[in-house]
Design an enzyme around this catalytic site. Structure first.
Site, mmCIF file in Angstrom:
data_model
loop_
_atom_site.group_PDB
_atom_site.id
_atom_site.type_symbol
_atom_site.label_atom_id
_atom_site.label_comp_id
_atom_site.label_asym_id
_atom_site.label_seq_id
_atom_site.Cartn_x
_atom_site.Cartn_y
_atom_site.Cartn_z
ATOM 1 N N GLY A 1 -9.896 3.761 -5.880
ATOM 2 C CA GLY A 1 -8.542 3.246 -6.101
ATOM 3 C C GLY A 1 -7.510 3.881 -5.195
ATOM 4 N N ASP B 1 -6.324 6.851 -5.321
ATOM 5 C CA ASP B 1 -6.761 8.212 -4.974
ATOM 6 C C ASP B 1 -7.560 8.192 -3.667
ATOM 7 O OD1 ASP B 1 -7.297 10.909 -5.202
ATOM 8 O OD2 ASP B 1 -8.496 10.769 -7.024
ATOM 9 N N GLY C 1 -5.643 1.051 -13.310
ATOM 10 C CA GLY C 1 -6.850 0.566 -12.634
ATOM 11 C C GLY C 1 -8.073 0.944 -13.441
ATOM 12 N N ASP D 1 0.850 -1.186 0.000
ATOM 13 C CA ASP D 1 0.000 0.000 0.000
ATOM 14 C C ASP D 1 0.895 1.248 0.000
ATOM 15 O OD1 ASP D 1 -1.708 2.087 0.593
ATOM 16 O OD2 ASP D 1 -2.585 1.128 2.362
ATOM 17 N N ILE D 2 0.768 2.060 -1.017
ATOM 18 C CA ILE D 2 1.644 3.239 -1.168
ATOM 19 C C ILE D 2 1.486 4.229 -0.006
ATOM 20 C CG2 ILE D 2 0.057 4.694 -2.533
ATOM 21 C CD1 ILE D 2 2.500 5.350 -4.350
HETATM 22 N N1 AR6 Z 1 -1.328 1.440 -3.072
HETATM 23 C C1 AR6 Z 1 -0.707 1.170 -4.248
HETATM 24 N N2 AR6 Z 1 -1.383 0.939 -5.403
HETATM 25 C C2 AR6 Z 1 -2.723 0.974 -5.346
HETATM 26 C C3 AR6 Z 1 -3.444 1.251 -4.158
HETATM 27 C C4 AR6 Z 1 -2.676 1.481 -2.971
HETATM 28 N N3 AR6 Z 1 -3.262 1.763 -1.811
HETATM 29 N N4 AR6 Z 1 -4.784 1.212 -4.429
HETATM 30 C C5 AR6 Z 1 -4.895 0.917 -5.742
HETATM 31 N N5 AR6 Z 1 -3.667 0.761 -6.299
HETATM 32 P P1 AR6 Z 1 -6.520 3.518 -10.002
HETATM 33 P P2 AR6 Z 1 -6.199 5.038 -12.507
HETATM 34 C C6 AR6 Z 1 -3.303 0.467 -7.695
HETATM 35 O O1 AR6 Z 1 -7.824 2.991 -10.463
HETATM 36 O O2 AR6 Z 1 -6.332 3.805 -13.326
HETATM 37 C C7 AR6 Z 1 -9.643 7.221 -9.306
HETATM 38 O O3 AR6 Z 1 -10.986 7.132 -8.956
HETATM 39 C C8 AR6 Z 1 -4.296 -0.285 -8.543
HETATM 40 O O4 AR6 Z 1 -4.182 -1.688 -8.323
HETATM 41 O O5 AR6 Z 1 -6.394 3.967 -8.602
HETATM 42 O O6 AR6 Z 1 -5.121 6.020 -12.858
HETATM 43 C C9 AR6 Z 1 -9.206 8.628 -9.685
HETATM 44 O O7 AR6 Z 1 -9.931 9.616 -8.993
HETATM 45 C C10 AR6 Z 1 -3.855 0.103 -9.951
HETATM 46 O O8 AR6 Z 1 -2.825 -0.766 -10.413
HETATM 47 O O9 AR6 Z 1 -6.017 4.767 -10.925
HETATM 48 C C11 AR6 Z 1 -9.465 8.662 -11.155
HETATM 49 O O10 AR6 Z 1 -10.815 9.004 -11.438
HETATM 50 C C12 AR6 Z 1 -3.241 1.496 -9.772
HETATM 51 O O11 AR6 Z 1 -3.172 1.708 -8.356
HETATM 52 C C13 AR6 Z 1 -9.200 7.257 -11.612
HETATM 53 O O12 AR6 Z 1 -9.422 6.430 -10.479
HETATM 54 C C14 AR6 Z 1 -4.033 2.625 -10.399
HETATM 55 O O13 AR6 Z 1 -5.430 2.374 -10.290
HETATM 56 C C15 AR6 Z 1 -7.763 7.061 -12.038
HETATM 57 O O14 AR6 Z 1 -7.594 5.771 -12.575
#
Ligand code: AR6
Length: 177
Positions: A37, A39, A125, A15-16
């Site tokens: 996600g 964010d 994601g 977890d980042i």
């Molecule tokens: N630590 C590390 N990586 C993570 C964590 C965490 N806690 N949680 C998720 N991931 P995403 P996007 C990974 O969907 O595709 C949001 O709603 C996850 O497994 O978070 O850029 C924003 O507000 C994936 O590999 O981001 C935008 O609307 C990666 O983080 C939208 O999602 C990115 O997944 C952005 O979409």
């Protein structure tokens, strides 16, 4: 790419929001309005209301750009918010926009004296970018930046699950050859 360069790059599974680095990068949306996600996880760990208030003052963020806020309750001092491209088919400028996210985040980090920084897998994601292709862009862009930026000591690429971590490991091994 020199061996020395890759010694400043590391992959991490977890977890980042737990990482005690100078800055963590957020995969945000262009309104910087918070979301799901990574964010959502960053907002919860930083303190939702205070991070939201700081984001509101920034007036949004274009795809491929990056903006900075404090990290508030996070172990990291800063959050650098960047907006990745929504993946369509790879032929709509997605690789260039994704590369720009990494480059701009590293530029903003450098401007703020950041020495250690952690990235999630931006766009992979909800935004649908295939992980291996996205990791290649991430590593390639970062290595090119580090070559001219000795002040950045460590860049950590964070993957939440073991599958993504393994895929990224294979990409890194290939690039190092
Ligand atoms: N630590 C590390 N990586 C993570 C964590 C965490 N806690 N949680 C998720 N991931 P995403 P996007 C990974 O969907 O595709 C949001 O709603 C996850 O497994 O978070 O850029 C924003 O507000 C994936 O590999 O981001 C935008 O609307 C990666 O983080 C939208 O999602 C990115 O997944 C952005 O979409």
């Amino acid at each position: 790419m020199s061996t020395n360069l890759w010694s400043r790059v590391e992959l991490h599974q977890g977890d980042i929001t737990k990482l005690a680095v100078d800055a963590i990068v957020n995969a945000a949306n262009s309104r910087l309005a918070g979301g799901g996600g990574v964010d959502g996880a960053i907002h919860r760990a930083a303190g939702y209301a205070q991070l939201q208030a700081a984001c509101r003052k920034l007036g949004g963020c274009a795809t491929g750009d990056a903006k900075i806020t404090p990290g508030f309750n996070l172990p990291a001092r800063y959050v650098i918010h960047t907006v990745g491209p929504v993946f369509q088919d790879g032929c709509h400028g997605e690789p260039e926009l994704l590369a720009s996210c990494y480059r701009r985040a590293l530029e903003v980090a450098s401007e703020h004296g950041v020495k250690t920084i952690a990235f999630p897998a931006i766009s992979t994601g909800v935004y649908g970018y295939p992980l291996a292709a996205a990791t290649e862009v991430a590593l390639h862009t970062t290595a090119a930046f580090l070559e001219h930026s000795p002040a950045i000591e460590r860049v950590v690429f964070v993957f939440l699950g073991p599958q993504d971590f393994a895929t990224a490991g294979a990409v890194l091994s290939r690039l190092k050859m």
